[in-house]
Design a protein around this motif. Sequence first.
Motif, PDB file in Angstrom:
ATOM      1  N   UNK A 327       0.799  -1.217   0.000  1.00 21.02           N
ATOM      2  CA  UNK A 327       0.000   0.000   0.000  1.00 21.02           C
ATOM      3  C   UNK A 327       0.837   1.275   0.000  1.00 21.02           C
ATOM      4  N   UNK A 328       0.338   2.270  -0.727  1.00 25.13           N
ATOM      5  CA  UNK A 328       0.925   3.610  -0.704  1.00 25.13           C
ATOM      6  C   UNK A 328      -0.105   4.530  -0.067  1.00 25.13           C
ATOM      7  N   UNK A 329       0.153   4.962   1.147  1.00 27.41           N
ATOM      8  CA  UNK A 329      -0.807   5.762   1.900  1.00 27.41           C
ATOM      9  C   UNK A 329      -0.365   7.216   1.933  1.00 27.41           C
ATOM     10  N   UNK A 330      -1.335   8.115   1.803  1.00 25.02           N
ATOM     11  CA  UNK A 330      -1.040   9.538   1.815  1.00 25.02           C
ATOM     12  C   UNK A 330      -1.564  10.166   3.104  1.00 25.02           C
ATOM     13  N   UNK A 331      -0.706  10.899   3.835  1.00 25.49           N
ATOM     14  CA  UNK A 331      -1.178  11.587   5.041  1.00 25.49           C
ATOM     15  C   UNK A 331      -2.228  12.628   4.699  1.00 25.49           C
ATOM     16  N   UNK A 332      -3.188  12.803   5.588  1.00 19.69           N
ATOM     17  CA  UNK A 332      -4.204  13.830   5.408  1.00 19.69           C
ATOM     18  C   UNK A 332      -3.625  15.170   5.848  1.00 19.69           C
ATOM     19  N   UNK A 333      -3.592  16.133   4.938  1.00 13.75           N
ATOM     20  CA  UNK A 333      -2.954  17.413   5.251  1.00 13.75           C
ATOM     21  C   UNK A 333      -3.704  18.583   4.630  1.00 13.75           C
ATOM     22  N   UNK A 334      -5.039  18.508   4.601  1.00 14.09           N
ATOM     23  CA  UNK A 334      -5.824  19.614   4.053  1.00 14.09           C
ATOM     24  C   UNK A 334      -5.819  20.792   5.014  1.00 14.09           C
ATOM     25  N   UNK A 335      -5.904  22.004   4.472  1.00  9.45           N
ATOM     26  CA  UNK A 335      -5.994  23.204   5.299  1.00  9.45           C
ATOM     27  C   UNK A 335      -7.428  23.320   5.808  1.00  9.45           C
ATOM     28  N   UNK A 336      -7.644  23.323   7.118  1.00  7.35           N
ATOM     29  CA  UNK A 336      -9.012  23.443   7.644  1.00  7.35           C
ATOM     30  C   UNK A 336      -9.627  24.787   7.270  1.00  7.35           C
ATOM     31  N   UNK A 337     -10.956  24.809   7.198  1.00 10.19           N
ATOM     32  CA  UNK A 337     -11.659  26.065   6.974  1.00 10.19           C
ATOM     33  C   UNK A 337     -13.056  25.958   7.558  1.00 10.19           C
ATOM     34  N   UNK A 338     -13.648  27.116   7.851  1.00  9.13           N
ATOM     35  CA  UNK A 338     -15.031  27.109   8.320  1.00  9.13           C
ATOM     36  C   UNK A 338     -15.678  28.441   7.983  1.00  9.13           C
ATOM     37  N   UNK A 339     -17.028  28.455   8.062  1.00  7.85           N
ATOM     38  CA  UNK A 339     -17.756  29.707   7.952  1.00  7.85           C
ATOM     39  C   UNK A 339     -18.889  29.698   8.966  1.00  7.85           C
ATOM     40  N   UNK A 340     -19.396  30.880   9.270  1.00  4.80           N
ATOM     41  CA  UNK A 340     -20.575  31.025  10.111  1.00  4.80           C
ATOM     42  C   UNK A 340     -21.274  32.313   9.715  1.00  4.80           C
ATOM     43  N   UNK A 341     -22.605  32.313   9.757  1.00  2.00           N
ATOM     44  CA  UNK A 341     -23.387  33.496   9.414  1.00  2.00           C
ATOM     45  C   UNK A 341     -23.989  34.094  10.676  1.00  2.00           C
TER      46      UNK A 341
END
Length: 437
Positions: A327-341
């Motif tokens: 297996x070739x596994x990729x670390x999860x490294x997304x930039x978090x984001x959020x919004x609120x109204x």
Amino acid sequence: MRAEDHRRLVIVGASLAGLRAARTLRERGFTGDLTIVGGEPRLPYDRPPLSKQVLTSPHPPAGVELPLPEGLDARWRLGRAAVRLDAEARTLTLADGALLRYDGLLIATGSAARGWPAARPAPPAGVVTLRTWDDALALRDGLVPGRRLVVVGAGFLGGEIAAAARERGLDVTLVEAAAQPLARAIGTTGGAYIAALHRAAGIDLRTGTTVEGFLAGADGWITGVRLSDGSTAAADLAVLALGGVPSAGWLVGSGLAHDGGVHCDPCLRALRADGSVVPGVVAAGDVARVPQPLADGERLTLGHWTNAVEQGAAAAATLLAAQDPAPTLEPFAAVPSFWSDLHGTRIRSVGLPAAADEARVVEHDLTARRLEISYHRAGRLVGALTIGRTGRLASYRSALEQRLTPTAATGHGSGAPETRPRATLMPSSSPAGAVGG
């Protein structure tokens, strides 16, 4: 036909993360048996509208079901929550006693609303929480103009509920234990800005205040809330918005480390208490505690919409890759984001403001409804937040993405620094995934 096509994959959680995982499995060529288990008797639905459009809609709102991908071909087990996992035998027990065998398991059970402490006297009728579609409909029916609402907790969820109720014409008291709303998530300057928005909308915001107890009439329905400052806030209805609790209690005895959420490695594989990988099990969304590079690898849960989407896809990819001989596994490294109204403004953020030890105010204009703050940890950029300046987030996101590569950049933003203690958790403060981006 590939070997995985003969395998049985189970997703626990008919949620945003669970549905995105299922879609990813099919898109990546998995044609084997796929089962999706859900505790609610509903197909997956979107949670952000629950504390926003559902509460403010002038008419009974339509459903917010998420669209099912064409060709999903999944077996649905709805209204039957998972109650036990035997990771060694690779079996899952449901509330109705059904036993499911699996070759690969993806946990996406989300989070539950934090209730009133069990050690204290139970609150009277009329004290509610918001987590599900049914909760939102019941709360909406109670938001009658002229009534008095007390919201306990001024985080994202509490703030959105208070804003929606005020828009509906209720008298709203918003109670917050900290000195400012959202101080732990976005710092005191950002929190003070949000406090000003609440007060300008006519909300009675009580900061540095906690709830001591509740008052009720002869019929057992709430009439008021006793506060720590000695005052009483009259109430016809109260909402507890005290944050979320990862739905991982059913994993007791499974062998998985799950305090504060399922402990995961960087590739979203579930871990045992000794740090070893549990074969064939991954987790995603609000229930997953994942190492965050922007927080120096600290393992966090993030209760945001985009996190659920991105982790659902990444966990599915890991589950499939792990079945390969090499297996070739990729670390999860997304930039978090959020919004609120809130009150006609959109709060947007990238990165991890809660992980910062310093906040730099770039722009602060309450009259024009504009705010820009960059957040830093040991001098390095870890996040940014804007109101009325969404276009400026792209450069921050780019800088943060570079930080997640070996040639990472080191910072962005300027302005007067606001120093505060490091926070270790971006609190989950909406019905699982109700704050998103």
